[in-house]
Design a protein around this motif. Sequence first.
Motif, PDB file in Angstrom:
ATOM      1  N   HIS A 150      -0.221  -5.087   3.846  1.00  0.00           N
ATOM      2  CA  HIS A 150       0.529  -5.948   4.697  1.00  0.00           C
ATOM      3  C   HIS A 150       0.731  -7.134   4.221  1.00  0.00           C
ATOM      4  CE1 HIS A 150      -0.400  -3.696   8.493  1.00  0.00           C
ATOM      5  NE2 HIS A 150      -1.580  -3.554   8.118  1.00  0.00           N
ATOM      6  N   MET A 151       0.109  -7.812   3.402  1.00  0.00           N
ATOM      7  CA  MET A 151       0.632  -9.094   2.739  1.00  0.00           C
ATOM      8  C   MET A 151       1.927  -8.948   2.147  1.00  0.00           C
ATOM      9  SD  MET A 151      -1.690 -11.085   3.819  1.00  0.00           S
ATOM     10  CE  MET A 151      -1.988 -10.124   4.972  1.00  0.00           C
ATOM     11  N   LEU A 152       2.140  -8.160   1.412  1.00  0.00           N
ATOM     12  CA  LEU A 152       3.237  -7.874   0.514  1.00  0.00           C
ATOM     13  C   LEU A 152       4.495  -7.111   1.214  1.00  0.00           C
ATOM     14  CD1 LEU A 152       1.442  -6.770  -2.772  1.00  0.00           C
ATOM     15  CD2 LEU A 152       2.461  -8.912  -2.407  1.00  0.00           C
ATOM     16  N   GLY A 153       4.286  -6.390   2.424  1.00  0.00           N
ATOM     17  CA  GLY A 153       5.232  -5.947   3.309  1.00  0.00           C
ATOM     18  C   GLY A 153       5.719  -4.486   2.600  1.00  0.00           C
ATOM     19  N   VAL A 154       4.654  -3.988   1.984  1.00  0.00           N
ATOM     20  CA  VAL A 154       4.970  -2.558   1.437  1.00  0.00           C
ATOM     21  C   VAL A 154       4.019  -1.643   1.808  1.00  0.00           C
ATOM     22  CG1 VAL A 154       5.963  -3.737  -0.763  1.00  0.00           C
ATOM     23  CG2 VAL A 154       3.564  -2.942  -0.547  1.00  0.00           C
ATOM     24  N   ARG A 155       4.389  -0.229   1.613  1.00  0.00           N
ATOM     25  CA  ARG A 155       3.340   0.890   1.972  1.00  0.00           C
ATOM     26  C   ARG A 155       2.130   0.720   0.906  1.00  0.00           C
ATOM     27  NH1 ARG A 155       7.134   5.728   3.489  1.00  0.00           N
ATOM     28  NH2 ARG A 155       8.007   4.922   1.369  1.00  0.00           N
ATOM     29  N   ARG A 156       0.731   1.279   1.277  1.00  0.00           N
ATOM     30  CA  ARG A 156      -0.313   1.462   0.395  1.00  0.00           C
ATOM     31  C   ARG A 156      -0.020   1.904  -0.639  1.00  0.00           C
ATOM     32  NH1 ARG A 156      -5.592   2.807   3.795  1.00  0.00           N
ATOM     33  NH2 ARG A 156      -6.396   3.026   1.458  1.00  0.00           N
ATOM     34  N   VAL A 157       0.906   2.992  -0.789  1.00  0.00           N
ATOM     35  CA  VAL A 157       1.155   3.579  -2.190  1.00  0.00           C
ATOM     36  C   VAL A 157       1.817   2.788  -3.211  1.00  0.00           C
ATOM     37  CG1 VAL A 157       3.294   4.568  -1.262  1.00  0.00           C
ATOM     38  CG2 VAL A 157       2.265   5.772  -3.288  1.00  0.00           C
TER      39      VAL A 157
END
Length: 267
Positions: free
Chosen positions: A175-182
């Motif tokens: 969430h913090m980085l605005g990317v998916r978990r992968v």
Amino acid sequence: MNPAPIANELLAALPRKDYLRLLPGLVKVPLTFGEVLCEPGKLIRHVYFPNDSIVSLLTIVDDHMALEVGLVGREGMVGIPLALGYNHSAVRSLVQGSGAALRMKAGRFQRELRQSLPLQRIMHRYTHVLMAQITQTAACNRFHLVEARLARWLLMTRDRLQSDQFRLTQEFLAHMLGVRRVGVTKAAGALQERKLINYSRGDISILDGDGLEATACQCYQIVKKLQDRSQGSPADRGRPLADRERPLADRGRPLADRGRPLPATMA
Ligand SMILES: [Zn+2]
């Protein structure tokens, strides 16, 4: 009796008499991971000066997606719109690291601000630093690779917690980085492979701070330098702001003597 050290750096930078006047209005509160202090568009009821807690400032897109645009710890304050005469928040303030903060009611903070020129100056400086952090983060999110951004973000967290070990779940990092978990798994795996961090089930240890700094994008240093400059040197902390721009040797000397070499006995 020696007063307790002041953990929050904005409060620590106040002249003593201004700090003492604020003190009765400050309440020490625990902040818990995941707690929301304010939502976008809502009235700001309190300001928070973190001691050892960390608060993320998130912007909300399409009603459900959140992206971190700023990070506030002991160097700052949550509720900066109040210092600019505005009562509503533009961001979600979410506790990212549990710990303590000093809280003050919004109305009282605004009254105190009107009466204290040093508090106004400190708020103006911090607002500038926070704006720089937010604008830098906007560019960072657009142009820099996840691995470099993760390294930057871990360093920012370390600086605020003053600890090389902290806890963060992968989901939260995503969430913090605005990317998916992968994307987080891949980036964290790469940092771990190079022995810069150890990451296991949400527990992060920074093993090589210098190496992590070399991996982080420039955004980390740019914002850190600006922040350090706004606070002055460690020797300056807690000194009146008006004194800080003068060379150390000149402080307290008569005006006519400033800029001249110190007598041998003092140098
Ligand atoms: Zn960057």
